[in-house]
Enzyme design. Structure first.
Site, PDB file in Angstrom:
ATOM      1  N   GLU A 339      -3.299   9.896   5.788  1.00 28.86           N
ATOM      2  CA  GLU A 339      -2.842   8.951   6.812  1.00 28.86           C
ATOM      3  C   GLU A 339      -1.739   8.039   6.288  1.00 28.86           C
ATOM      4  O   GLU A 339      -1.509   6.959   6.835  1.00 28.86           O
ATOM      5  CB  GLU A 339      -4.027   8.152   7.370  1.00 28.86           C
ATOM      6  CG  GLU A 339      -5.008   9.044   8.117  1.00 28.86           C
ATOM      7  CD  GLU A 339      -6.357   8.412   8.395  1.00 28.86           C
ATOM      8  OE1 GLU A 339      -6.605   7.291   7.918  1.00 28.86           O
ATOM      9  OE2 GLU A 339      -7.176   9.057   9.070  1.00 28.86           O
ATOM     10  N   ASP A 363     -12.805   6.589   3.890  1.00 31.55           N
ATOM     11  CA  ASP A 363     -13.095   5.516   4.836  1.00 31.55           C
ATOM     12  C   ASP A 363     -14.305   4.733   4.330  1.00 31.55           C
ATOM     13  O   ASP A 363     -15.299   5.331   3.887  1.00 31.55           O
ATOM     14  CB  ASP A 363     -13.456   6.079   6.205  1.00 31.55           C
ATOM     15  CG  ASP A 363     -12.310   6.769   6.908  1.00 31.55           C
ATOM     16  OD1 ASP A 363     -11.156   6.564   6.499  1.00 31.55           O
ATOM     17  OD2 ASP A 363     -12.574   7.536   7.852  1.00 31.55           O
ATOM     18  N   HIS A 532     -10.058   1.627   4.517  1.00 32.16           N
ATOM     19  CA  HIS A 532     -10.080   2.599   3.428  1.00 32.16           C
ATOM     20  C   HIS A 532     -10.389   1.929   2.098  1.00 32.16           C
ATOM     21  O   HIS A 532     -10.185   0.716   1.914  1.00 32.16           O
ATOM     22  CB  HIS A 532      -8.715   3.300   3.297  1.00 32.16           C
ATOM     23  CG  HIS A 532      -8.378   4.182   4.453  1.00 32.16           C
ATOM     24  ND1 HIS A 532      -7.084   4.372   4.902  1.00 32.16           N
ATOM     25  CD2 HIS A 532      -9.162   4.941   5.268  1.00 32.16           C
ATOM     26  CE1 HIS A 532      -7.086   5.206   5.929  1.00 32.16           C
ATOM     27  NE2 HIS A 532      -8.337   5.554   6.172  1.00 32.16           N
TER      28      HIS A 532
END
Length: 595
Positions: A339, A363, A532
């Protein structure tokens, strides 16, 4: 692995410059201290390729300005990333100090009664503070005899901790963070801030569109021979597993389509490596510009959603970029953020450079209290997870070295590549399955790695960390040491099914201190600054705190024992009672290392 010249640690033996007896009597002892430090570092620390760290010692002891200048000239030619000054005696502080403002400095003043090494240490640290060039002070707890050539254990620990931080800073300097794509789903960390990278890490930023991958697919800008080798390996070692998501979906992919997606995932992996490191083979194919790469020590891939709504997701590419084995055998890992979360990528980079081990990108997904686990499973948690745990899980982009199959002293670990065995690499692969991606999330298909990190009886020691940017403050670092833990099978089944049955999982139990953000596991989750975290093997919080102080990044949350905290002496000038406030004030006052 990125082809680079590794920086060295410079060692400066300083001495009382008064001739006709005083200096002459100290020459051997002073130079011996320098050689002892060099030997310690060369025998203890390794570069990312596994070779011993190199040091450079000044050509002579340093008794005045001319010798200090000559030492700096030598260090400039040698590529020094930090200096350690050593002395057993009084020296002329501002005349012998290293005044390079954008390098970290440490001074070891010998604790002996015959000569006042501690007096020089105090004087030169004061000079560093006055000039705004913070330096680390190293002073042994116990008095040594003048002829004692050993380095006390407490001094060793500080020398090594400083050197790790200096080397990490030096390895980052003048490299790039490569942003492949832009902002993923509005995630703040993937809004890549060039000022942060430039001023705090000494890095530059490179930006390319994800369409560059498509161009290289279509124009064949990758090593065709290696692709054939990689595909044969992938079909054997990463077979497509059961589709746990899409069996009843009328839009599910056929086996032929999944095989084509695997081919594209392998090509993405080859291309991502070439983008970061370069590839001489491309020059032979007529692509000289592409062969150079972007000199990137870390990178990130946006993926969602513009890419993943149409093309296979990046999880296969990201997982193997962050791992230490593939069709070419065992090798150093890359640092690659899913990401395009550049702040998590930067944190992974700090962790990696301190440990030489691959990193988990995850995550920080769910806090499970003991009461919630009891309610849904009927089981009372014991051991490291007795106070609850955090479920760390993403769609499958993290290192495959984190399965827990690697061992140190028979316990689950994550090892540097030079210690990794072929049997352990194969065990990592065998304990990972590749699940066709959930097309509700990833319309273009792809695959998710699926495994659980095995912690063993007492849990695998790990450290979770994260850099966040705060408006008006700048970067801040969070650190949580703890353990990757195993769950009872019935508990795992419930948690896994409720979360995502096709993604990798690490269950993290942070060490609690009873105060601040570490009063409870809930408080750790509640105070975490982003979605994160970067998870590294080992308890490396103290090393991270030292490195953060070198870079002038304050730490706003940690559970590291106070006695392990090692920062420049100037931090004490900002207060000694509240160390967190002193850290923030010092970082603000002295500013980023590369301002």
């Amino acid at each position: 692995m990125l082809d680079m010249t590794f920086p060295k640690i410079g060692i400066r033996p300083t001495i009382d410059g008064r001739r006709k007896g005083i200096r002459e009597s100290l020459e051997e002892q002073t130079m011996s201290m320098a050689k002892s430090v060099a030997k310690l570092l060369e025998e203890t620390l390794k570069y990312p390729d596994g070779s011993p760290v190199q040091t450079v010692i000044s050509d002579s002891t340093i008794g005045g300005v001319r010798e200090a200048a000559a030492s700096k000239e030598k260090f400039d030619r040698a590529g020094i990333c930090g200096t350690i000054t050593v002395t057993p005696c009084w020296c002329y502080g501002s005349e012998t100090m290293d005044m390079t403002p954008d390098l970290p400095h440490a001074i070891w003043g010998f604790n002996g009664t015959e000569r006042p090494g501690a007096v020089y240490l105090a004087a030169v640290l004061a000079a560093h503070t006055q000039k705004g060039i913070p330096a680390f002070g190293i002073y042994g707890h116990d008095v040594q005899d003048a002829d004692d050539t050993s380095i006390p254990e407490d001094v060793k620990a500080k020398i090594i901790r400083f050197a790790k931080g200096a080397l990490a800073a030096g390895l980052m300097r003048n490299k790039a963070y490569l942003s492949i794509g832009s902002v993923a789903m509005g995630i703040g960390g993937s809004t890549v801030d060039p000022n942060f990278f430039q001023e705090y890490l000494g890095m530059r930023n490179e930006y390319i569109d994800m369409s560059e991958i498509v161009r290289r697919w279509d124009e064949g800008i990758y090593d065709k021979d290696e692709f054939k080798k990689a595909m044969a390996w992938a079909e054997k070692n990463t077979p497509v597993g059961t589709d746990v998501y899409n069996e009843t979906d009328p839009n599910k992919f056929t086996d032929a389509e999944k095989h084509e997606q695997l081919e594209n995932c392998v090509k993405m992996l080859l291309i991502a490596r070439d983008l970061m490191d370069g590839n001489k083979k491309l020059a032979d194919m007529g692509f000289k510009e592409e062969a150079d790469g972007h000199y990137a020590i870390a990178a990130g891939f946006q993926g969602q959603r513009q890419w993943t709504d149409h093309f296979p997701n990046g999880d296969y590419m990201e997982a193997f970029m962050n791992s230490q084995f593939d069709w070419n055998g065992i090798h150093a890992p890359h640092v690659f953020a899913t990401e395009n979360d550049s702040l998590n990528g930067a944190t992974m980079l700090l962790n990696y450079l301190l440990t030489n081990t691959p990193q988990i990108f995850a995550d920080v997904r769910t806090y499970w209290s003991p009461e919630a686990i009891k309610r849904v499973s009927g089981t009372t948690l014991t051991g490291p997870a007795a106070n609850g745990f955090l479920h760390l899980s993403n769609s499958g982009a993290q290192t495959l070295d984190a399965t827990g199959q690697e061992k140190i002293d028979g316990k689950p670990a994550i090892k540097p590549f030079w210690d990794l065995t072929e049997e352990e690499a194969q065990a990592n692969l065998k304990n990972t399955r590749w699940v066709p991606a959930n097309i509700g999330y990833f319309r273009g298909g792809g695959f998710s790695s699926n495994y659980v990190t095995k912690g063993g009886e007492k849990g695998m020691p790990v450290t979770m960390s994260r850099i966040n940017l705060v408006k008006g403050v700048g970067p801040e670092l969070q650190i949580a040491e703890g353990y990757a833990v195993d769950l009872p099978e019935n508990v795992f089944d419930i948690v896994n099914q409720r979360t995502d049955p096709g993604w990798p999982s690490t269950f993290f139990a942070p060490i609690l201190t009873g105060h601040g953000a570490f009063k409870s596991v809930y408080d750790v989750m509640d105070n975490w600054g982003a979605n994160h975290g970067a998870i590294s093997y080992g308890h490396i919080g103290a090393d991270l705190i030292t490195l953060a102080s070198i870079l002038r990044i304050p730490v706003n949350m940690h559970n590291v024992p106070e006695e392990k905290i090692f920062r420049p002496r100037a931090w004490a000038s900002m207060g000694t009672e509240n160390l967190e406030a002193a850290d923030f004030n010092a970082c603000k006052n002295f500013g980023p290392l590369y301002k």
